[in-house]
Structures are given as C-alpha cells and as structure tokens.
Motif scaffolding. Structure first.
Motif, PDB file in Angstrom:
ATOM      1  N   PRO A   1       0.842  -1.216   0.000  1.00  0.00           N
ATOM      2  CA  PRO A   1       0.000   0.000   0.000  1.00  0.00           C
ATOM      3  C   PRO A   1       0.868   1.253   0.000  1.00  0.00           C
ATOM      4  O   PRO A   1       1.906   1.302   0.679  1.00  0.00           O
ATOM      5  N   GLN A   2       0.446   2.259  -0.744  1.00  0.00           N
ATOM      6  CA  GLN A   2       1.230   3.487  -0.857  1.00  0.00           C
ATOM      7  C   GLN A   2       0.680   4.616  -0.001  1.00  0.00           C
ATOM      8  O   GLN A   2       1.435   5.410   0.547  1.00  0.00           O
ATOM      9  N   HIS A   3      -0.645   4.689   0.124  1.00  0.00           N
ATOM     10  CA  HIS A   3      -1.257   5.815   0.829  1.00  0.00           C
ATOM     11  C   HIS A   3      -1.335   5.529   2.331  1.00  0.00           C
ATOM     12  O   HIS A   3      -1.653   4.408   2.738  1.00  0.00           O
ATOM     13  N   PRO A   4      -1.052   6.509   3.182  1.00  0.00           N
ATOM     14  CA  PRO A   4      -1.122   6.301   4.643  1.00  0.00           C
ATOM     15  C   PRO A   4      -2.490   5.793   5.108  1.00  0.00           C
ATOM     16  O   PRO A   4      -2.569   4.999   6.045  1.00  0.00           O
ATOM     17  N   TYR A   5      -3.566   6.243   4.451  1.00  0.00           N
ATOM     18  CA  TYR A   5      -4.903   5.808   4.865  1.00  0.00           C
ATOM     19  C   TYR A   5      -5.107   4.321   4.575  1.00  0.00           C
ATOM     20  O   TYR A   5      -5.707   3.607   5.381  1.00  0.00           O
ATOM     21  N   THR A   6      -4.604   3.857   3.431  1.00  0.00           N
ATOM     22  CA  THR A   6      -4.694   2.425   3.111  1.00  0.00           C
ATOM     23  C   THR A   6      -3.906   1.606   4.138  1.00  0.00           C
ATOM     24  O   THR A   6      -4.362   0.553   4.597  1.00  0.00           O
ATOM     25  N   LYS A   7      -2.736   2.101   4.511  1.00  0.00           N
ATOM     26  CA  LYS A   7      -1.930   1.415   5.524  1.00  0.00           C
ATOM     27  C   LYS A   7      -2.670   1.348   6.857  1.00  0.00           C
ATOM     28  O   LYS A   7      -2.612   0.336   7.567  1.00  0.00           O
ATOM     29  N   LEU A   8      -3.387   2.429   7.188  1.00  0.00           N
ATOM     30  CA  LEU A   8      -4.170   2.454   8.428  1.00  0.00           C
ATOM     31  C   LEU A   8      -5.277   1.401   8.401  1.00  0.00           C
ATOM     32  O   LEU A   8      -5.475   0.659   9.369  1.00  0.00           O
ATOM     33  N   LEU A   9      -5.996   1.303   7.272  1.00  0.00           N
ATOM     34  CA  LEU A   9      -7.063   0.315   7.143  1.00  0.00           C
ATOM     35  C   LEU A   9      -6.520  -1.105   7.289  1.00  0.00           C
ATOM     36  O   LEU A   9      -7.094  -1.943   7.994  1.00  0.00           O
ATOM     37  N   ILE A  10      -5.424  -1.387   6.607  1.00  0.00           N
ATOM     38  CA  ILE A  10      -4.840  -2.731   6.634  1.00  0.00           C
ATOM     39  C   ILE A  10      -4.377  -3.089   8.054  1.00  0.00           C
ATOM     40  O   ILE A  10      -4.594  -4.204   8.533  1.00  0.00           O
ATOM     41  N   SER A  11      -3.784  -2.127   8.738  1.00  0.00           N
ATOM     42  CA  SER A  11      -3.293  -2.389  10.106  1.00  0.00           C
ATOM     43  C   SER A  11      -4.425  -2.513  11.112  1.00  0.00           C
ATOM     44  O   SER A  11      -4.215  -2.948  12.239  1.00  0.00           O
ATOM     45  N   SER A  12      -5.654  -2.125  10.711  1.00  0.00           N
ATOM     46  CA  SER A  12      -6.801  -2.154  11.625  1.00  0.00           C
ATOM     47  C   SER A  12      -7.592  -3.447  11.570  1.00  0.00           C
ATOM     48  O   SER A  12      -8.547  -3.612  12.327  1.00  0.00           O
ATOM     49  N   VAL A  13      -7.238  -4.361  10.673  1.00  0.00           N
ATOM     50  CA  VAL A  13      -7.937  -5.645  10.604  1.00  0.00           C
ATOM     51  C   VAL A  13      -7.484  -6.506  11.778  1.00  0.00           C
ATOM     52  O   VAL A  13      -6.300  -6.827  11.886  1.00  0.00           O
ATOM     53  N   PRO A  14      -8.405  -6.881  12.696  1.00  0.00           N
ATOM     54  CA  PRO A  14      -7.990  -7.629  13.891  1.00  0.00           C
ATOM     55  C   PRO A  14      -7.297  -8.946  13.542  1.00  0.00           C
ATOM     56  O   PRO A  14      -7.719  -9.653  12.638  1.00  0.00           O
ATOM     57  N   GLU A  15      -6.247  -9.228  14.277  1.00  0.00           N
ATOM     58  CA  GLU A  15      -5.534 -10.495  14.104  1.00  0.00           C
ATOM     59  C   GLU A  15      -5.997 -11.497  15.156  1.00  0.00           C
ATOM     60  O   GLU A  15      -6.390 -11.121  16.260  1.00  0.00           O
ATOM     61  N   MET A  16      -5.926 -12.785  14.795  1.00  0.00           N
ATOM     62  CA  MET A  16      -6.389 -13.847  15.684  1.00  0.00           C
ATOM     63  C   MET A  16      -5.330 -14.174  16.736  1.00  0.00           C
ATOM     64  O   MET A  16      -4.717 -15.228  16.740  1.00  0.00           O
ATOM     65  N   ARG A  17      -5.094 -13.205  17.621  1.00  0.00           N
ATOM     66  CA  ARG A  17      -4.144 -13.456  18.705  1.00  0.00           C
ATOM     67  C   ARG A  17      -4.412 -12.483  19.845  1.00  0.00           C
ATOM     68  O   ARG A  17      -4.872 -11.359  19.635  1.00  0.00           O
ATOM     69  N   LEU A  18      -4.150 -12.925  21.059  1.00  0.00           N
ATOM     70  CA  LEU A  18      -4.330 -12.095  22.234  1.00  0.00           C
ATOM     71  C   LEU A  18      -3.272 -10.999  22.265  1.00  0.00           C
ATOM     72  O   LEU A  18      -2.133 -11.210  21.869  1.00  0.00           O
ATOM     73  N   GLY A  19      -3.670  -9.821  22.718  1.00  0.00           N
ATOM     74  CA  GLY A  19      -2.740  -8.706  22.841  1.00  0.00           C
ATOM     75  C   GLY A  19      -2.627  -7.836  21.614  1.00  0.00           C
ATOM     76  O   GLY A  19      -1.984  -6.785  21.660  1.00  0.00           O
ATOM     77  N   TRP A  20      -3.280  -8.244  20.492  1.00  0.00           N
ATOM     78  CA  TRP A  20      -3.167  -7.445  19.260  1.00  0.00           C
ATOM     79  C   TRP A  20      -3.726  -6.038  19.454  1.00  0.00           C
ATOM     80  O   TRP A  20      -3.136  -5.062  18.991  1.00  0.00           O
ATOM     81  N   LEU A  21      -4.857  -5.921  20.143  1.00  0.00           N
ATOM     82  CA  LEU A  21      -5.499  -4.613  20.334  1.00  0.00           C
ATOM     83  C   LEU A  21      -4.571  -3.667  21.095  1.00  0.00           C
ATOM     84  O   LEU A  21      -4.369  -2.514  20.683  1.00  0.00           O
ATOM     85  N   GLU A  22      -3.993  -4.147  22.194  1.00  0.00           N
ATOM     86  CA  GLU A  22      -3.112  -3.297  22.995  1.00  0.00           C
ATOM     87  C   GLU A  22      -1.880  -2.878  22.193  1.00  0.00           C
ATOM     88  O   GLU A  22      -1.452  -1.714  22.267  1.00  0.00           O
ATOM     89  N   GLU A  23      -1.315  -3.807  21.430  1.00  0.00           N
ATOM     90  CA  GLU A  23      -0.141  -3.492  20.605  1.00  0.00           C
ATOM     91  C   GLU A  23      -0.484  -2.420  19.562  1.00  0.00           C
ATOM     92  O   GLU A  23       0.291  -1.478  19.350  1.00  0.00           O
TER      93      GLU A  23
END
Length: 559
Positions: free
Chosen positions: A521-543
C-alpha cells in the motif's frame, strides 16, 4: 478466596412449543459461569443460540420461546422462575443489555443525555444531578469527543462508533453488575471498531463489571474476552480461557470458525489479479463525478460527499470499494444506480453515456444495472412469497409470465443454492443467509451486466458470509456478471475482488490490483485500514493502540 460468580447458566434449556404439542429444543443444557470483573464471550454462527442464551441473563425469552429446564442464576437468583414484575427492577440495575444496532436503540427526537440517564433517574437509582455527573464520567471513560457537550446532541449528530459508545454509557449509567453486549461492533468499520473495543475494555476494567460478549468473530473476541464459550446448535462445543481456545482449539467446529475468520491472504489474490490485468472492456465508468445531498441556492449540493470520482469496472470482474463509514462508498453505488444523480460528471455503461437519474433511464438500462442491498430483512417485502419477489423483475424486465416465469424462478433459486420449495415461503421463514441469497436472486433475475453489492455480508456471521462470497465467485464464473463489492471489511474484499478502490472523505486515495494494494500500500490511509484488521491473537489490540499512540506523539529532540 473464591471469585464471585455474577451469572451462571446451569443445564439451561430453551424450547419452542409446536402446534402438535411437542417442543423444539433451541438451547440444549448449556453450562457456563461469568465471574466478577471478567468478560465471557459466547461465539458461534447464526442459529447457534448465542443471543437466546445471553438474553437468559435478563430472564427474557424471545416471543415463541420458553425456559424448559435448568437455571439462569443472576447473583444467586434463578431468573427462569421470576415473573415479569419481579424481573423489571433487576433489568437496568443488576443487568444491562447493549444491542447490535445503536441507531435503533436511541430515540431520534430526544437528546442523547436525556436517554442515557433516563432509566437511572426514573428507577430512583440516583438523582438527576448524580446521573448527569455519572454520564459525564462515562463519556470521558469511553473516550468520547467533547464529553461536556456531546450529551446535548441528537443521535443523528454523532457517528456510528460514537453512538455505539453512548449506548454503552446508557447501559452502564445505573452501575449494573452484569453487562450483555450483543454483536456491538459488527456493523462498524475496522478503524472505528478498534476505538470502540478499546473503550469497552477500558470501562469494563474500571467499573469492575462482569460482561457477556456475543459475537461470531473470533478475532474480535480474542481482543476482549477472558473466557470463550463456543456454541453450535444450542450446545457447547468447547469452553475455556481465551488463550487456550485461540492458541489451541480442541473441537473441529472451533477450528472451522477460526478458518472462516481468517480469509486474509494477499498471495491468494494473485491468480485473480493476473486475470484482472488482462485487457478487458469496461462495463461501467464514472468520469469526474461529484455528488452530495441537499441543494443550495445555485443548485449545488449542500453537503458534498463525492469529489471528482473517476472509476471503472471491467467486464466479468469484481472491484472492491473499501473505506470507513462516511467515506462515500455507498453514495458511489447510489450515484451509478441512478438513485442519486451526480451534481457534476458523466456515467457510462458499455462506453455509452446513460441518464443520471433512474427515472429517465430506459427499461433496458435499468435492467443492466442492479443493486443488492445491505439489509435483506428490510429489502424483501415480508408480505410476498419468495417466488413473487423473484418473479417481479422477470415480469417487469423480461416479460415472463405463467409457466415460463415459475420455471425461471426455480432456476434462479437453484443458482443461489436454494431449492425450488423456497418459492412458496415468506421471508420471515428464512435465515439471514437464505434471505441474502433471495436478495441476490432477485437482482440476477433481471439478467444484469453489473450488480452493486452494498455491504451484503456485514450483518452475516463469518461462515454464512463466507458462503455468500463463495456464491458470488461462482456466479461470476458461470454467468459473467461484473460486481462492485462495497465493504468496510478489507478481509472480505481481499477474498473476492481482483481490484480494490480505497475511498476516504469522498475521494479515491488509492486503487489497483488487490495483491498490489494489500502487499504494497502506498497511501497512509490504506496502511491504516490494513493495520486495523484484527488479528487472531491475544494482545493485538493493545499493541495496535500503543503503536498508534507512539506515532501520534510529538517528537521532542534531545539536548
């Protein structure tokens, strides 16, 4: 010292009395406990009994159901044995419920703070002054903007994520011992979901309340739950600490849920992307389109939503449109469908300009562009049988009647993996996934060249939503229809679309092949969206929250 148990289900059974005198068991002897200060998640697909079981903590059964065995104990009292008058003082004071739709919970004609404090004041739990102070304290704890004045607004004057947090304030105002959260983030976009989850987790910890969290999304549950109860068909398949369920699931159904919650695979999009890169004619085009709502004295929109949009959809391909709530995704689809004429720009179908308003389009132009609505519950007429719902466009667009129409209805039902027997049913006799298939069959009845799918899986659980995605893929292969797939869920778009368009504040900020957008991804907003998809692991939200706070912090040079 033993932990206080706030709620406990003991061999709980709920059934539906049948006309022949028998009983259909819905909940089949469920056992679990909710300790003080802990969050217990009930997870499973639609029809697993999640909501029915959670409502037992309020001593409530949906119409047509009844408690048929076992106990639902709130602070030691069995709610199954209490009358409505005995339960009324407990609801809101000892246990509070947060529904999935905050918009449906609030009265649009009453200011927010009036509704937040109403139950606490009318039930004499506190004075109006104390309730207002309590509400302000909760607005701050829930990280709401302008906490001193947000209560003076009406519900339509705040965002969906803010309204969801305000609903939490309403539930918490009376200081209940147990909070029941029923799919509270399902309809939110990924970035808003993070803020709401963070706020919920913070306030539950600060209040020391117990909570039942109902969801079909294991990745979301992993961020907030202490314990997980996996349900299927009204029975417990597996239960235990969140860490054990997420990292080492024992039951095959739990593993199936986890697989359905992990559709994200950038590499899997490569083959589709290669096909998309082949030279194709464009079926739909938007050129320099701007649009909005309301009108000023000079005819321009009072509120501009789309700004200079250029957009194409190649034949026999799927283009995903993603972005947060309010980014203009649905408005883009409404404009191309002719439901909202643009204030500027042109709309093309197969290279030829079409009328901006559906009212002026020919029958053939209307037939070629079909809309699939988000909520099948409201899109399907509850008083018409499925055969009539699908048959109407066959008659209107194609002139089919009688035997030919009935035959085509049956073919369309089979095309969306439903049997011809469904033609005689009414929508209220169908599940959520079945309704969405009928919704899709109705659009396909017109034999369109392009279908505009607006959040068609957002209200479905991961397994049913995955089945709808697989169906769309198969339909594209078999009948060659082009698809515009609008969603706030990047994972779902990644599993379906060959190309992705990213929208923010009414503009397209990035677009290209799916694999390219996901991997680089090139645009900062796209990077934000991609990084906001929850991962299947404990502690992801806090990180994730911690990383964003660091990025937002101003840099102070040394020395």
């Amino acid at each position: 010292m033993s932990t206080e148990i706030v709620f406990e289900a003991q061999k709980l059974r709920v059934s539906a009395p049948q006309s022949d005198g028998s009983e259909l068991e819905i909940v089949k002897g469920v056992d679990f406990q909710v300790p003080k200060g802990k969050v217990v998640a009930l997870i499973g697909e639609s029809g697993s009994g999640k909501t029915t079981i959670s409502l037992s903590s309020l001593g409530y059964c949906k119409p047509g159901l009844k408690f048929s065995g076992g106990q639902a104990r709130l602070l030691g009292d069995d709610l199954c044995q209490k009358s409505t008058s005995e339960l009324r003082p407990l609801r809101g004071r000892k246990v509070a419920y947060l529904a999935q739709s905050a918009a449906a919970t609030f009265n649009p004609s009453i200011k927010i703070n009036e509704q937040v404090v109403e139950a606490s004041v009318t039930r004499n739990l506190m004075s109006r002054k104390e309730a207002d102070a309590r509400a302000l304290e909760l607005y701050k704890s829930l990280d709401l903007p302008n906490p001193e004045t947000i209560g003076d607004r009406y519900p339509h004057q705040v965002s969906g994520g803010q309204l969801q947090r305000l609903m939490a304030a309403m539930a918490l105002c009376g200081k209940p011992d147990l909070l029941v959260l029923d799919e509270p983030t399902t309809a939110l976009d990924v970035t808003t979901q993070i803020e709401v989850l963070k706020a919920f987790k913070k306030v539950i910890h600060e209040e020391g309340a117990a909570a039942i969290y109902v969801s079909h999304d294991l990745a979301v549950v992993a961020q907030i739950a202490d314990y997980i109860v996996v349900l299927y068909g009204g029975e417990v398949m597996e239960r235990g600490p969140a860490e054990a369920i997420i990292n080492n699931p024992k039951h095959s159904y739990t593993r199936r849920l986890m697989a359905a919650a992990n559709p994200w695979n950038a590499d899997a999009a490569a083959e589709d992307t290669q096909r998309a890169n082949e030279k194709k004619e464009d079926v739909a085009t938007m050129l320099d389109v701007s649009a909005g709502y309301g009108k000023t004295w000079n005819g321009k929109p009072a509120v501009n939503v789309l700004d200079n949009i250029n957009f194409t959809v190649p034949k026999r391909s799927t283009v995903g449109v993603i972005g947060e709530s309010g980014s203009g995704k649905s408005t883009l689809a409404r404009v191309y469908a002719g439901l909202l004429p643009p204030s500027e720009g042109s709309l093309l179908l197969n290279g030829r300009e079409i009328e901006p308003s559906y009212r002026r389009r020919s029958i053939d132009q209307l037939r070629r562009v079909q809309f699939v609505y988000q909520m099948a519950d409201t899109a399907l007429n509850p008083r018409q049988r499925v055969g009539d719902i699908i048959g109407r466009p066959l008659e209107f667009y194609l002139g089919l009647k009688g035997k030919k129409k009935r035959s085509r209805v049956n073919e369309l039902l089979q095309l969306v993996d439903l049997t011809p027997e469904f033609a005689s049913r009414y929508p209220d006799a169908l599940s959520g996934g079945q309704k969405q298939r009928v919704n899709l069959a109705r659009s396909l009845a017109a034999d369109p060249e392009i279908i505009l799918c607006d959040e068609v899986t957002s209200a479905l659980d991961t397994i049913v939503g995955g089945n709808v995605i697989a169906l769309l893929k198969r339909l594209q292969r078999e009948i060659g229809v082009s698809i515009v797939f609008i969603s706030h869920d990047l994972s779902t778009v990644a599993s379906l679309a060959s190309d992705v368009v990213v929208m923010n504040k009414g503009q397209i900020v990035e677009n290209g092949p799916t694999r390219q957008i996901l991997k680089r991804p090139q645009h900062p907003y796209t990077k934000l969206l991609i990084s906001s998809v929850p991962e299947m692991r404990l502690g992801w939200l806090e990180e994730t929250v911690s990383a964003r706070l660091k990025q937002a912090a101003p840099h102070v040079p040394e020395g």
